[in-house]
Write an enzyme that holds these catalytic residues in place. Structure first.
Site, mmCIF file in Angstrom:
data_model
loop_
_atom_site.group_PDB
_atom_site.id
_atom_site.type_symbol
_atom_site.label_atom_id
_atom_site.label_comp_id
_atom_site.label_asym_id
_atom_site.label_seq_id
_atom_site.Cartn_x
_atom_site.Cartn_y
_atom_site.Cartn_z
ATOM 1 N N ASN A 35 -30.049 -30.866 43.217
ATOM 2 C CA ASN A 35 -29.464 -29.595 43.649
ATOM 3 C C ASN A 35 -28.896 -28.841 42.449
ATOM 4 O O ASN A 35 -27.939 -28.076 42.569
ATOM 5 C CB ASN A 35 -28.342 -29.872 44.674
ATOM 6 C CG ASN A 35 -27.936 -28.599 45.398
ATOM 7 O OD1 ASN A 35 -28.689 -27.626 45.435
ATOM 8 N ND2 ASN A 35 -26.740 -28.585 45.950
ATOM 9 N N SER A 125 -12.692 -33.091 50.905
ATOM 10 C CA SER A 125 -12.819 -31.758 51.493
ATOM 11 C C SER A 125 -11.818 -31.537 52.612
ATOM 12 O O SER A 125 -11.454 -32.479 53.325
ATOM 13 C CB SER A 125 -14.242 -31.617 52.061
ATOM 14 O OG SER A 125 -14.303 -30.522 52.922
ATOM 15 N N TYR A 150 -21.575 -34.180 57.452
ATOM 16 C CA TYR A 150 -21.034 -33.939 56.097
ATOM 17 C C TYR A 150 -19.542 -34.262 56.075
ATOM 18 O O TYR A 150 -19.074 -35.047 55.254
ATOM 19 C CB TYR A 150 -21.261 -32.488 55.657
ATOM 20 C CG TYR A 150 -20.387 -32.127 54.474
ATOM 21 C CD1 TYR A 150 -19.203 -31.402 54.646
ATOM 22 C CD2 TYR A 150 -20.707 -32.562 53.195
ATOM 23 C CE1 TYR A 150 -18.373 -31.117 53.577
ATOM 24 C CE2 TYR A 150 -19.880 -32.277 52.119
ATOM 25 C CZ TYR A 150 -18.721 -31.552 52.321
ATOM 26 O OH TYR A 150 -17.893 -31.277 51.255
ATOM 27 N N LYS A 154 -17.093 -37.415 54.194
ATOM 28 C CA LYS A 154 -15.882 -37.260 53.355
ATOM 29 C C LYS A 154 -14.745 -38.106 53.925
ATOM 30 O O LYS A 154 -14.005 -38.766 53.206
ATOM 31 C CB LYS A 154 -15.479 -35.780 53.264
ATOM 32 C CG LYS A 154 -16.442 -34.935 52.456
ATOM 33 C CD LYS A 154 -16.627 -35.495 51.041
ATOM 34 C CE LYS A 154 -17.615 -34.690 50.245
ATOM 35 N NZ LYS A 154 -17.858 -35.268 48.895
ATOM 36 N N GLY A 298 -19.466 -25.159 65.044
ATOM 37 C CA GLY A 298 -18.861 -26.079 64.076
ATOM 38 C C GLY A 298 -17.793 -25.424 63.226
ATOM 39 O O GLY A 298 -17.017 -26.102 62.558
HETATM 40 C C1 WQD Z 1 -16.565 -19.497 55.444
HETATM 41 C C2 WQD Z 1 -16.395 -18.480 56.571
HETATM 42 C C3 WQD Z 1 -18.062 -18.652 58.285
HETATM 43 C C4 WQD Z 1 -21.459 -17.365 55.903
HETATM 44 C C5 WQD Z 1 -16.971 -24.715 53.183
HETATM 45 C C6 WQD Z 1 -17.968 -25.646 52.604
HETATM 46 C C7 WQD Z 1 -17.615 -27.063 52.931
HETATM 47 C C8 WQD Z 1 -16.176 -27.340 52.597
HETATM 48 C C9 WQD Z 1 -15.264 -26.336 53.266
HETATM 49 C C10 WQD Z 1 -16.047 -28.383 50.459
HETATM 50 C C11 WQD Z 1 -16.663 -19.096 57.943
HETATM 51 C C12 WQD Z 1 -18.129 -17.308 57.563
HETATM 52 C C13 WQD Z 1 -20.178 -17.729 56.292
HETATM 53 C C14 WQD Z 1 -22.047 -16.185 56.433
HETATM 54 C C15 WQD Z 1 -20.055 -15.786 57.695
HETATM 55 N N1 WQD Z 1 -15.954 -27.298 51.199
HETATM 56 N N2 WQD Z 1 -19.506 -16.946 57.170
HETATM 57 N N3 WQD Z 1 -21.319 -15.433 57.312
HETATM 58 O O1 WQD Z 1 -17.676 -23.287 56.558
HETATM 59 O O2 WQD Z 1 -15.397 -22.998 55.468
HETATM 60 O O3 WQD Z 1 -17.094 -24.665 54.574
HETATM 61 O O4 WQD Z 1 -15.673 -25.051 52.833
HETATM 62 O O5 WQD Z 1 -16.300 -29.472 50.821
HETATM 63 O O6 WQD Z 1 -18.486 -27.871 52.167
HETATM 64 O O7 WQD Z 1 -19.215 -25.326 53.141
HETATM 65 O O8 WQD Z 1 -17.405 -22.187 54.271
HETATM 66 O O9 WQD Z 1 -18.462 -20.235 53.201
HETATM 67 O O10 WQD Z 1 -19.773 -21.502 54.991
HETATM 68 O O11 WQD Z 1 -17.830 -20.120 55.650
HETATM 69 O O12 WQD Z 1 -19.419 -15.075 58.518
HETATM 70 O O13 WQD Z 1 -23.204 -15.791 56.120
HETATM 71 O O14 WQD Z 1 -17.347 -17.452 56.412
HETATM 72 O O15 WQD Z 1 -18.264 -18.468 59.673
HETATM 73 O O16 WQD Z 1 -15.801 -18.492 58.861
HETATM 74 P P1 WQD Z 1 -16.849 -23.266 55.333
HETATM 75 P P2 WQD Z 1 -18.458 -21.015 54.483
#
Ligand code: WQD
Length: 344
Positions: A35, A125, A150, A154, A298
C-alpha cells in the site's frame, strides 16, 4: 542501535521516519509495498537529507520475520504501523484483515521477546471506542464491540500486547489511539497517497478540489450534531508523527511506570464534515462541489479526544489547527497533481 519502522513507507509511517531521523535516530524501514511505493524514500531524503535503510518484507512470512531479527541484532525499538486500514474493505475481506493485522503482530512479538529489552510503539485507533457514550473520549472509556473487522483487529491487537506484557516485563509497549490523521508534511515532499478512490474524507475533498473527483458525497446530514453531519477529531499527521518519537523516548528513558500504556492522539476539538469542507474553502479560496447523501453504515456520530493524558503524562500536545492541516493537505494535492500532469 536502530529503530525499525514497519509500514514506514505509509502515510503516518513516513512522517514518523522523518521525525525520528530529525531526532537523531537511525531508522530501518520494513514494508511489503502493498500500500506504498519506494518513491516515498526519495521524499524522506528530500526532507532530512538522510536515506533510511529499507528492507522489503511481508510480516505475514513468519520465517522471513525470524530471519530479519536474526540478521539485525541491534534493534533498539520497533514502531509498528504495518497493517491494512480501510474500514469498509475490512467488512468485505475480514480474513485478510485478521491475518495481516494480527498474525504479523504475533510474529513480531515472538521475536521481540528474544531481545534483552524490547520497546514497541503500536499503531492503534479511536475505532476501539465505537460510539463512545461521553465526549470528549478518555482512554478509560469502555472499549465497545468493534464496528468493523478493522476496528476489531486494533482492539485484539491491544489485548495481544497487553497479555504479553503481563507475562514478560522485558517487553515495554505503548499503544497510540489515533483519531483522524490528515494533512501532509509542510515541505510537500511526503503526504497521503490513497490508492484508487479515497475512502477518507480529506483526500476526497482535496481530489475534488483538484478536479479529480466530480463532487464529494457527504454521508448523512441529519445526525444529532451541530449541523447534522458527523463530528471527528482531525489531527495533523506531523503532530501524530511527533507523538511517536515522544512515546518511544519515554520507553527508552524508562519513564513509563507500567510496561503497557495507552494514549489518545487527537486535538481535543471535534469538527463536523461541513466544518472540514468550509476549512478547505477558506484555505483554497475555492468552493467545493458536494451533495448530501445517505448515511454510511458503520459511521459513529461523534468522536473527539480527551487529550489530558497525552498532554500531562506523555508530555505531547497537538500544535496544528484544522486550517493549518488542511492547508498542508491542499498543497500536497496540488504538488502531486502537477507532478502527475507533467508525467502525463
Ligand atoms: C470521516 C467523516 C464520514 C468520506 C478514520 C479512519 C480509521 C480510523 C478513524 C485510524 C465520516 C465522512 C467520509 C466521504 C463523507 N483511523 N465522509 N464522505 O470513518 O472517522 O475513520 O478515522 O485508525 O482508520 O478511516 O474517517 O475520513 O472515512 O470519515 O461524508 O467521501 O467523513 O461519513 O463522518 P473515519 P473518514
Amino acid at each position: 542501535m536502530k529503530i525499525v519502522v514497519t509500514g514506514g513507507l505509509g502515510f503516518i509511517g513516513s512522517h514518523t521516519v522523518v521525525e525520528l531521523q530529525q531526532e537523531g535516530f537511525e531508522v530501518l524501514i520494513v514494508d511489503n509495498l502493498s500500500n506504498a511505493s519506494e518513491e516515498v524514500l526519495n521524499g524522506i531524503v528530500a526532507i532530512t537529507g538522510k536515506r533510511p535503510s529499507f528492507e522489503k518484507l511481508d510480516l505475514r512470512d513468519k520465517t522471513g520475520v525470524s530471519a530479519f531479527f536474526e540478521k539485525h541484532t541491534d534493534i533498539q525499538g520497533v514502531i509498528h504501523f504495518a497493517a491494512f486500514k480501510a474500514v469498509g474493505e475490512s467488512v468485505a475481506k475480514p480474513l485478510d484483515y485478521y491475518e495481516n493485522n494480527l498474525n504479523t503482530l504475533v510474529y513480531l512479538l515472538q521475536e521481540l521477546r528474544q531481545l534483552p529489552t524490547a520497546h514497541l510503539i503500536f499503531s492503534s485507533s479511536c475505532t476501539v471506542y465505537g460510539q463512545a457514550d461521553e465526549m470528549p473520549i478518555t482512554e478509560s472509556a469502555p472499549v465497545k464491540p468493534a464496528e468493523s473487522p478493522y476496528g476489531n483487529t486494533k482492539q485484539i491487537g491491544e489485548e495481544i500486547i497487553g497479555d504479553t506484557c503481563k507475562i514478560d516485563p522485558k517487553l515495554q509497549a505503548i499503544a497510540l489511539r489515533y483519531f483522524n490523521p490528515m494533512g501532509a508534511h509542510p515541505t510537500a515532499h511526503i503526504g497521503e497517497l490513497p490508492i484508487g478512490v479515497p475512502q477518507n474524507l480529506v483526500p476526497f475533498i482535496t481530489q475534488t478540489g483538484a478536479g479529480l473527483r466530480k463532487e464529494l458525497s457527504v454521508f448523512g446530514s441529519d445526525y444529532p450534531t451541530v449541523d447534522g453531519t458527523c463530528v471527528r477529531d482531525y489531527i495533523h499527521v506531523v503532530d501524530v508523527a511527533k507523538a511517536h518519537v515522544v512515546a518511544l523516548k519515554r520507553l527508552l528513558q524508562k519513564k513509563n511506570p507500567d510496561n503497557f500504556e495507552v494514549y489518545n492522539l487527537g486535538t481535543g476539538t471535534g469538527s463536523s464534515v461541513l466544518e472540514v469542507i468550509h476549512s478547505f474553502e477558506r484555505v483554497s479560496g475555492q468552493d467545493l462541489n458536494y451533495k448530501m447523501v445517505d448515511k454510511r453504515p458503520g459511521d459513529v456520530i461523534t468522536a473527539y479526544a480527551d487529550t489530558t493524558k497525552a498532554n500531562e503524562v506523555l508530555g505531547w500536545r497537538a500544535q496544528s489547527t484544522l486550517d493549518e492541516a488542511m492547508r498542508s493537505a491542499w498543497a500536497w494535492e496540488q504538488k502531486i497533481r502537477k507532478k502527475q500532469m507533467v508525467v502525463g
